[in-house]
Design an enzyme around this catalytic site. Structure first.
Site, PDB file in Angstrom:
ATOM      1  N   ASP A   1       0.827  -1.204   0.000  1.00  0.00           N
ATOM      2  CA  ASP A   1       0.000   0.000   0.000  1.00  0.00           C
ATOM      3  C   ASP A   1       0.865   1.259   0.000  1.00  0.00           C
ATOM      4  O   ASP A   1       1.826   1.361   0.771  1.00  0.00           O
ATOM      5  CB  ASP A   1      -0.905   0.009   1.222  1.00  0.00           C
TER       6      ASP A   1
ATOM      7  N   ASP B   1      -4.482   0.167  -2.898  1.00  0.00           N
ATOM      8  CA  ASP B   1      -4.499   1.261  -1.923  1.00  0.00           C
ATOM      9  C   ASP B   1      -3.432   2.306  -2.218  1.00  0.00           C
ATOM     10  O   ASP B   1      -2.599   2.657  -1.384  1.00  0.00           O
ATOM     11  CB  ASP B   1      -4.362   0.738  -0.490  1.00  0.00           C
TER      12      ASP B   1
ATOM     13  N   ASN C   1      -9.365  -1.685  -1.514  1.00  0.00           N
ATOM     14  CA  ASN C   1     -10.627  -1.170  -1.011  1.00  0.00           C
ATOM     15  C   ASN C   1     -10.704   0.356  -1.093  1.00  0.00           C
ATOM     16  O   ASN C   1     -11.792   0.921  -1.269  1.00  0.00           O
ATOM     17  CB  ASN C   1     -10.864  -1.635   0.431  1.00  0.00           C
ATOM     18  N   HIS C   2      -9.577   1.049  -1.001  1.00  0.00           N
ATOM     19  CA  HIS C   2      -9.631   2.512  -1.076  1.00  0.00           C
ATOM     20  C   HIS C   2      -9.870   2.997  -2.505  1.00  0.00           C
ATOM     21  O   HIS C   2     -10.423   4.095  -2.691  1.00  0.00           O
ATOM     22  CB  HIS C   2      -8.368   3.121  -0.476  1.00  0.00           C
TER      23      HIS C   2
ATOM     24  N   HIS D   1      -5.580  -7.561  -2.967  1.00  0.00           N
ATOM     25  CA  HIS D   1      -5.371  -6.587  -1.902  1.00  0.00           C
ATOM     26  C   HIS D   1      -5.661  -7.166  -0.528  1.00  0.00           C
ATOM     27  O   HIS D   1      -4.815  -7.132   0.370  1.00  0.00           O
ATOM     28  CB  HIS D   1      -6.224  -5.355  -2.135  1.00  0.00           C
TER      29      HIS D   1
END
Length: 391
Positions: free
Chosen positions: A65, A103, A138-139, A243
């Site tokens: 990330d 991310d 997820n971001h 991820h």
């Protein structure tokens, strides 16, 4: 340190449209037992977005990330030996394959610059027999959904600047996007020089930034379409990257299907449907989804023997189903640095390097064939590196 010997590459699932990236015209000296020079075969990509990749005899680098921290992103790529340290952002990784596990967005202020850097490096890598791949985290999906809870205030400013910058290029997207990594610093400095003490309470300015972000990241927006070029699951040779974590029911649903549905959702504007595009739940929602799962990130010291056996079984079932021997994930910062568990069937590469997370020193995972090792900077001095033995 335990040894891990993985089997050779399993056949890739058939695809109607395999894409050959590049065949190197020269031979590359590889670290093999007989030290023979081996002519590299081309990298072949199956799936749209890329899902299954055959990259024979390539060195693979996995980066965790990045969360909007361009400086740490460059540091990580430099210790990996793929980015020049002269400030010109040249690819020096030759035929290396780079995989960033998601991310890139949120918690930092250079998100678009990092996306631009990776696109520029991908073009350069392909010209040298390598490649750069990303998987969305997820971001990324949160921002396409319009969830801006973790957006840094200065990242809204970058969105505003980037929209204005696009006008200078006459909406020539490819040229503008690839050049943003070279232009963004000046835009950032100009904005900083023009700021006043009262800007932090300027509601109109903040609203302008939110609108700019929505224009860019909403389904069908320019940056949402850019993200749609990448899936949430990627298998390179016999290593699978995602991820959060891949589970048996994800594979049963269909890895290519998941990637295709997420990509379609990201690039389809609301005008394409009677209602707004539907987010693919199995990939992006819930704590057992591909981008949110933390099952493999839990410390085994916090688990009892039964839980460890259960997770190990789930992991092995997943790897067998997807045709891989090991999985590489991000999502959960590892205080101990890049590490592996369950017989090194799972590698965890999020070290929280962004200043918006743990501000830790960068580390990357290097994969050669069926073995892997960690590369990290020594005492935060990038010219002194530490490497763990291959396992």
């Amino acid at each position: 340190m335990a040894s891990l010997y993985l089997n050779s590459l399993l056949p890739l699932p058939p695809s109607s449209h395999p894409q050959k990236l590049l065949e190197s015209s020269s031979s590359s000296s590889l670290s093999t037992s007989n030290c023979n020079e081996v002519a590299l075969k081309p990298i072949v990509v199956n799936g749209d977005p890329p899902t299954f990749v055959s990259a024979p005899a390539r060195r693979i680098i996995a980066v965790g990330d990045l969360h909007g921290d361009l400086s740490k992103a460059r540091d990580a790529l430099q210790i990996a030996g793929v980015l020049s340290s002269d400030g010109l952002d040249h690819w020096i990784g030759e035929d290396t394959v780079l995989v960033q596990v998601g991310d890139i967005l949120d918690r930092g202020d250079d998100e678009i610059a990092i996306l631009s850097l990776l696109r520029s490096l991908d073009d350069q890598a392909k010209a040298n027999g390598g490649a750069v791949f990303q998987v969305n985290g997820n971001h990324e999906t949160m921002n396409v959904e319009g969830d801006y809870r973790y957006v840094d205030a200065r990242a809204f400013d970058e969105c505003t600047d980037f929209l204005d910058y696009l006008e200078d290029y006459g909406q020539n997207w490819d040229k503008a996007f690839k050049n943003w990594i070279f232009e963004s610093r000046q835009w950032k400095e100009d904005r900083r020089n023009s700021q006043t003490y009262w800007d932090q309470w300027n509601v109109v300015k903040r609203q302008k930034g939110v609108i700019a972000r929505s224009v860019l990241f909403r389904p069908g927006g320019r940056l949402a379409c850019e993200l749609s070029r990448h899936g949430v699951i990627l298998r390179v040779n016999n290593w699978v990257f995602c991820h959060g974590g891949l589970l048996p029911h994800h594979v049963a649903y269909g890895v290519e299907r998941i990637n295709r549905e997420v990509s379609t959702w990201m690039r389809s504007s609301a005008d394409d449907y009677e209602d707004s595009p539907q987010m693919p739940f199995i990939a992006t929602r819930g704590y057992d989804s591909v981008v949110w799962s933390r099952l493999y990130s839990r410390e085994t010291s916090d688990l009892d023997d039964y839980q460890i056996d259960q997770i190990s079984t789930i992991l092995q079932q997943t790897l067998e189903a997807v045709g891989a021997k090991a999985m590489v994930v991000g999502h959960t910062p590892q205080l101990s640095g890049v590490n592996c568990e369950y017989g090194c069937g799972i590698w965890r590469v999020d070290v929280g390097m962004s200043s918006g997370v743990l501000d830790s020193r960068p580390e990357v995972l290097e994969i050669r064939g069926d073995k892997a090792r960690v590369i990290r900077s020594n005492r935060d001095r990038l010219h002194e590196l530490q490497v763990a033995d291959y396992i």
